[in-house]
Design a protein around this motif. Sequence first.
Motif, mmCIF file in Angstrom:
data_model
loop_
_atom_site.group_PDB
_atom_site.id
_atom_site.type_symbol
_atom_site.label_atom_id
_atom_site.label_comp_id
_atom_site.label_asym_id
_atom_site.label_seq_id
_atom_site.Cartn_x
_atom_site.Cartn_y
_atom_site.Cartn_z
ATOM 1 N N ASN A 1 -18.460 0.005 15.997
ATOM 2 C CA ASN A 1 -17.697 -0.920 15.184
ATOM 3 C C ASN A 1 -16.998 -0.204 14.035
ATOM 4 O OD1 ASN A 1 -18.368 -3.113 16.780
ATOM 5 N ND2 ASN A 1 -20.081 -3.722 15.499
ATOM 6 N N ALA A 2 -17.700 0.699 13.397
ATOM 7 C CA ALA A 2 -17.115 1.421 12.267
ATOM 8 C C ALA A 2 -15.955 2.298 12.723
ATOM 9 C CB ALA A 2 -18.176 2.263 11.569
ATOM 10 N N ARG A 3 -16.092 2.956 13.869
ATOM 11 C CA ARG A 3 -14.992 3.792 14.379
ATOM 12 C C ARG A 3 -13.747 2.963 14.602
ATOM 13 N NH1 ARG A 3 -19.099 6.826 16.792
ATOM 14 N NH2 ARG A 3 -19.221 5.530 18.630
ATOM 15 N N ARG A 4 -13.914 1.778 15.139
ATOM 16 C CA ARG A 4 -12.762 0.901 15.404
ATOM 17 C C ARG A 4 -12.108 0.463 14.085
ATOM 18 N NH1 ARG A 4 -11.049 -2.642 19.717
ATOM 19 N NH2 ARG A 4 -10.110 -4.519 18.842
ATOM 20 N N ALA A 5 -12.907 0.073 13.101
ATOM 21 C CA ALA A 5 -12.375 -0.342 11.798
ATOM 22 C C ALA A 5 -11.683 0.823 11.105
ATOM 23 C CB ALA A 5 -13.503 -0.887 10.924
ATOM 24 N N ASN A 6 -12.273 1.993 11.160
ATOM 25 C CA ASN A 6 -11.684 3.170 10.517
ATOM 26 C C ASN A 6 -10.386 3.584 11.202
ATOM 27 O OD1 ASN A 6 -13.926 3.056 8.886
ATOM 28 N ND2 ASN A 6 -14.903 4.858 9.765
ATOM 29 N N ALA A 7 -10.326 3.458 12.526
ATOM 30 C CA ALA A 7 -9.099 3.790 13.252
ATOM 31 C C ALA A 7 -7.971 2.824 12.872
ATOM 32 C CB ALA A 7 -9.351 3.736 14.760
ATOM 33 N N ALA A 8 -8.297 1.559 12.694
ATOM 34 C CA ALA A 8 -7.289 0.584 12.272
ATOM 35 C C ALA A 8 -6.780 0.916 10.870
ATOM 36 C CB ALA A 8 -7.860 -0.832 12.313
ATOM 37 N N ALA A 9 -7.669 1.321 9.987
ATOM 38 C CA ALA A 9 -7.261 1.704 8.633
ATOM 39 C C ALA A 9 -6.365 2.934 8.673
ATOM 40 C CB ALA A 9 -8.489 1.950 7.759
ATOM 41 N N SER A 10 -6.697 3.891 9.503
ATOM 42 C CA SER A 10 -5.873 5.098 9.634
ATOM 43 C C SER A 10 -4.486 4.760 10.177
ATOM 44 C CB SER A 10 -6.553 6.122 10.546
ATOM 45 O OG SER A 10 -7.716 6.610 9.935
ATOM 46 N N ALA A 11 -4.419 3.854 11.134
ATOM 47 C CA ALA A 11 -3.118 3.435 11.681
ATOM 48 C C ALA A 11 -2.279 2.748 10.612
ATOM 49 C CB ALA A 11 -3.324 2.513 12.880
ATOM 50 N N LEU A 12 -2.906 1.899 9.807
ATOM 51 C CA LEU A 12 -2.181 1.258 8.710
ATOM 52 C C LEU A 12 -1.676 2.296 7.721
ATOM 53 C CD1 LEU A 12 -4.168 -1.963 7.730
ATOM 54 C CD2 LEU A 12 -1.807 -1.823 8.514
ATOM 55 N N ALA A 13 -2.519 3.234 7.356
ATOM 56 C CA ALA A 13 -2.132 4.266 6.402
ATOM 57 C C ALA A 13 -0.952 5.078 6.910
ATOM 58 C CB ALA A 13 -3.318 5.185 6.106
ATOM 59 N N GLU A 14 -1.010 5.463 8.170
ATOM 60 C CA GLU A 14 0.075 6.248 8.758
ATOM 61 C C GLU A 14 1.397 5.479 8.716
ATOM 62 O OE1 GLU A 14 1.238 8.014 13.109
ATOM 63 O OE2 GLU A 14 -0.860 8.131 12.487
ATOM 64 N N GLY A 15 1.354 4.212 9.079
ATOM 65 C CA GLY A 15 2.566 3.395 9.063
ATOM 66 C C GLY A 15 3.072 3.138 7.656
ATOM 67 N N LEU A 16 2.172 2.915 6.721
ATOM 68 C CA LEU A 16 2.586 2.628 5.346
ATOM 69 C C LEU A 16 3.167 3.853 4.660
ATOM 70 C CD1 LEU A 16 -0.332 0.295 4.267
ATOM 71 C CD2 LEU A 16 2.071 -0.345 4.595
ATOM 72 N N ARG A 17 2.688 5.034 5.005
ATOM 73 C CA ARG A 17 3.225 6.271 4.413
ATOM 74 C C ARG A 17 4.727 6.388 4.640
ATOM 75 N NH1 ARG A 17 -1.588 8.823 6.545
ATOM 76 N NH2 ARG A 17 -2.936 9.326 4.816
ATOM 77 N N ALA A 18 5.216 5.835 5.724
ATOM 78 C CA ALA A 18 6.633 5.954 6.076
ATOM 79 C C ALA A 18 7.521 4.953 5.339
ATOM 80 C CB ALA A 18 6.796 5.771 7.589
ATOM 81 N N LEU A 19 6.928 4.002 4.644
ATOM 82 C CA LEU A 19 7.725 2.990 3.946
ATOM 83 C C LEU A 19 8.307 3.538 2.649
ATOM 84 C CD1 LEU A 19 5.666 -0.324 4.090
ATOM 85 C CD2 LEU A 19 7.743 0.235 5.328
ATOM 86 N N PRO A 20 9.580 3.235 2.386
ATOM 87 C CA PRO A 20 10.138 3.639 1.105
ATOM 88 C C PRO A 20 9.406 2.935 -0.035
ATOM 89 C CG PRO A 20 11.852 2.751 2.571
ATOM 90 C CD PRO A 20 10.529 2.544 3.234
ATOM 91 N N GLY A 21 9.043 3.695 -1.044
ATOM 92 C CA GLY A 21 8.378 3.124 -2.205
ATOM 93 C C GLY A 21 6.887 2.926 -2.047
ATOM 94 N N ALA A 22 6.332 3.254 -0.882
ATOM 95 C CA ALA A 22 4.888 3.094 -0.656
ATOM 96 C C ALA A 22 4.171 4.370 -1.071
ATOM 97 C CB ALA A 22 4.600 2.795 0.804
#
Length: 94
Positions: A1-22
């Motif tokens: 369960n923790a691996r799945r939650a952590n992977a989702a957080a990593s995916a969000l972080a990766e996508g948010l890094r690409a946003l202007p102003g994020a």
Amino acid sequence: NARRANAAASALAEGLRALPGARLLQAVEANELFVALPESVVSALESAGFGFYRWPVAGLASGVAIRLVTSYATEPEDTAAFLAAARAAAAEAA
């Protein structure tokens, strides 16, 4: 369960890094993210029905800090929808 939650957080972080102003405010090491986004993006995400907490950060130069939490139940479609809405809001603000 923790691996799945952590992977989702990593995916969000990766996508948010690409946003202007994020800006990630801390390294993502588990299932929580602290990110600063432009107010217009945060407001648009709230209006779209996404749930998260505005997080007070002393000395934040610009934007609004929010706290995102993922879990074992966070589906890839959930993160994709959040990131798509954030990208659309950022593009609209530009």
